[in-house]
Write an enzyme that holds these catalytic residues in place. Sequence first.
Site, PDB file in Angstrom:
ATOM      1  N   ASP A  58      15.970  37.399 -42.013  1.00 15.40           N
ATOM      2  CA  ASP A  58      15.789  36.468 -40.907  1.00 15.40           C
ATOM      3  C   ASP A  58      14.751  35.430 -41.333  1.00 15.40           C
ATOM      4  O   ASP A  58      13.762  35.764 -42.007  1.00 15.40           O
ATOM      5  CB  ASP A  58      15.302  37.187 -39.648  1.00 15.40           C
ATOM      6  CG  ASP A  58      15.202  36.236 -38.466  1.00 15.40           C
ATOM      7  OD1 ASP A  58      16.243  35.952 -37.853  1.00 15.40           O
ATOM      8  OD2 ASP A  58      14.073  35.766 -38.185  1.00 15.40           O
TER       9      ASP A  58
ATOM     10  N   GLU B   7      12.302  32.030 -40.043  1.00 16.79           N
ATOM     11  CA  GLU B   7      11.776  31.160 -38.999  1.00 16.79           C
ATOM     12  C   GLU B   7      11.519  29.805 -39.630  1.00 16.79           C
ATOM     13  O   GLU B   7      11.078  29.723 -40.788  1.00 16.79           O
ATOM     14  CB  GLU B   7      10.481  31.733 -38.403  1.00 16.79           C
ATOM     15  CG  GLU B   7      10.637  33.101 -37.750  1.00 16.79           C
ATOM     16  CD  GLU B   7      11.633  33.120 -36.608  1.00 16.79           C
ATOM     17  OE1 GLU B   7      11.795  32.068 -35.948  1.00 16.79           O
ATOM     18  OE2 GLU B   7      12.264  34.168 -36.380  1.00 16.79           O
TER      19      GLU B   7
ATOM     20  N   HIS C   4      11.309  36.553 -32.216  1.00 12.52           N
ATOM     21  CA  HIS C   4      11.286  35.297 -32.982  1.00 12.52           C
ATOM     22  C   HIS C   4      10.265  35.331 -34.115  1.00 12.52           C
ATOM     23  O   HIS C   4       9.791  34.271 -34.545  1.00 12.52           O
ATOM     24  CB  HIS C   4      11.024  34.091 -32.066  1.00 12.52           C
ATOM     25  CG  HIS C   4      12.115  33.866 -31.066  1.00 12.52           C
ATOM     26  ND1 HIS C   4      13.365  33.421 -31.406  1.00 12.52           N
ATOM     27  CD2 HIS C   4      12.123  34.057 -29.713  1.00 12.52           C
ATOM     28  CE1 HIS C   4      14.111  33.322 -30.315  1.00 12.52           C
ATOM     29  NE2 HIS C   4      13.387  33.715 -29.279  1.00 12.52           N
TER      30      HIS C   4
ATOM     31  N   ASP D 104      12.584  40.482 -36.122  1.00 19.41           N
ATOM     32  CA  ASP D 104      13.993  40.197 -35.841  1.00 19.41           C
ATOM     33  C   ASP D 104      14.905  40.851 -36.872  1.00 19.41           C
ATOM     34  O   ASP D 104      16.016  41.301 -36.549  1.00 19.41           O
ATOM     35  CB  ASP D 104      14.229  38.687 -35.824  1.00 19.41           C
ATOM     36  CG  ASP D 104      13.668  38.037 -34.566  1.00 19.41           C
ATOM     37  OD1 ASP D 104      12.993  38.735 -33.784  1.00 19.41           O
ATOM     38  OD2 ASP D 104      13.888  36.825 -34.372  1.00 19.41           O
TER      39      ASP D 104
END
Length: 572
Positions: free
Chosen positions: A26, A28, A166, A171
């Site tokens: 994941d 960001e 988030h 995540d």
Amino acid sequence: MTALPSQPTFDDLGTPLSQVQFCVVDLETTGGGVDDKVTEVGAVKVAGGEVLGEFQTLVNPSTHIPPLIAVLTGITDTMVAGAPRLASVLPSFLEFAAGCVLVAHNASFDVGFLKRACAGLDYAWPNPPVIDTVALARQALLRDEVRNHKLATLAQHFHAETAPNHRALTDARATVTVLHGLLERVGNLGVHTVEDLLEFTRRVSPQRRAKRTWATGLPASPGVYWFVADGRDAAGQTRRQVLYVGKSRNLRARVRSYFTAAETRPRIDEMVRVATGVEHLTCNSELEAEVLELRLIAAHSPRYNRRSKYPERQLWLKLTREPYPRLSIVRRCLPDGADYFGPFARRGTAEAVQAALYDAFPIRQCTARLSAKRPSDSCMLGELGRCCAPCELAVTPEEYAEVVRQVWAGLTRDIRPVLRAARGRLTGLVAQQRFEDAATITDRLTTFARSTLRHHRVASLAGCPQIVAACRDRGDWEIHVIRYGRLAGAARARPGDVAQAVARAAVAAAEQVRRPPGPQPAATVEETERIAAWLERPGVRLIEIDGEWSWPLHVGLADGELARHALGTARV
């Protein structure tokens, strides 16, 4: 042909999911656009339901993090100020994920950022298999089970211990739980390998996947295959219908591909759903498989094979046998002593060649039967000088025979006079800026040149009683016996075999072929052209030849030569 086994072997099944290492990742970022920057990378490596390792780091994006993103993720400019740049993080992540199947929720977003980063930093993208848990959930879960396919919704549905917030690693951990829950679900639908999983996410139906066992036991060698469907005829008798015929260098791999997401043609998807089995026949070479495919298609006319409606219909340009011969477009070569040129797949092509000859030589264009002793009515072409007017007895039979000889020479020995004859007309059209008319003539001459090459490629093989040729193929020798343009036999000499002895045995066992009339081959033109293409390949060796396999130098000229002979200094 082979019986169809009901169960696949272990090798045919693929890689079991229990043995696959998944890297759930994941990212960001500073936003959702392609120009935004990565601020955090989190990943979890799992296999067999066990966590093997985790990867997490903040990333300095070298740009300001928007306030809305900072509030959403909790990542601020201060937090990433001392973090490493992506150029330092990316090699470590690629090493962590090496050999794994990448998994992400909305994978196009995360994987897209990683691929662009590799391209921008000049790292090779390893191109791993990618599983998108969003696509997997849409296929595996019913509409009334979850209200949407967001990560938070799915994590709650599968009772994840870690709630997504988030942040990259959190995540990723939640996505691991979602992945395991989805794998358990699709396992009940017959998805047991990573190959099955990839096909499932691409919406390959379970019914189609189940038919992959039809490929089990097929050899990894050249051959032809055909899909069949069992049905009943009007009398109620069981009848097996051939739906589709194909050929391949590797029968097993090719047939298996029909039951995967790699096959996207709607007609073929329909055919696979209708089919009740697959049959096959192994061949000694790819060429033999190509030829057998053509013959089976001609014999069965499978409704799912795309082909011309009447491939056996060919047109020929005939130079008639009469006191004043003429050019006629006919459908068959007959043993009538006339000269034939072709074949042509379309009437328009034959007419273009005919028109090119009419432009170059004053051979008559009328269809009347003319007498060498009695004159008859003339036409406008004679008055325009485009015909030597044999109808008026303006030329003797001997003089007209010279015109006919030139026409036939332009077709069969040297096309340059035909090209040069158009030079004056083309130059005039260009000078008048009539470029469309000039282009029409140029296209006609191009068709003429290409047709002469096709004629000689086919006619030269059609006239050879026998050619025995061989070519290396992965250490073996492919040996073919060709008679009058037809593949009469094929064999394969393997390491340790005496190739000459295998060739002699192939000749002895080859099909007996009668000589066809005229330049027509003893096979379909398409088969003869496939044979010609094989013979012209680099590395093919002639073992024996009975006859003459050749064609004149000045036929089928290249585009540059066409312009030089036909156009001179004119430019269209």
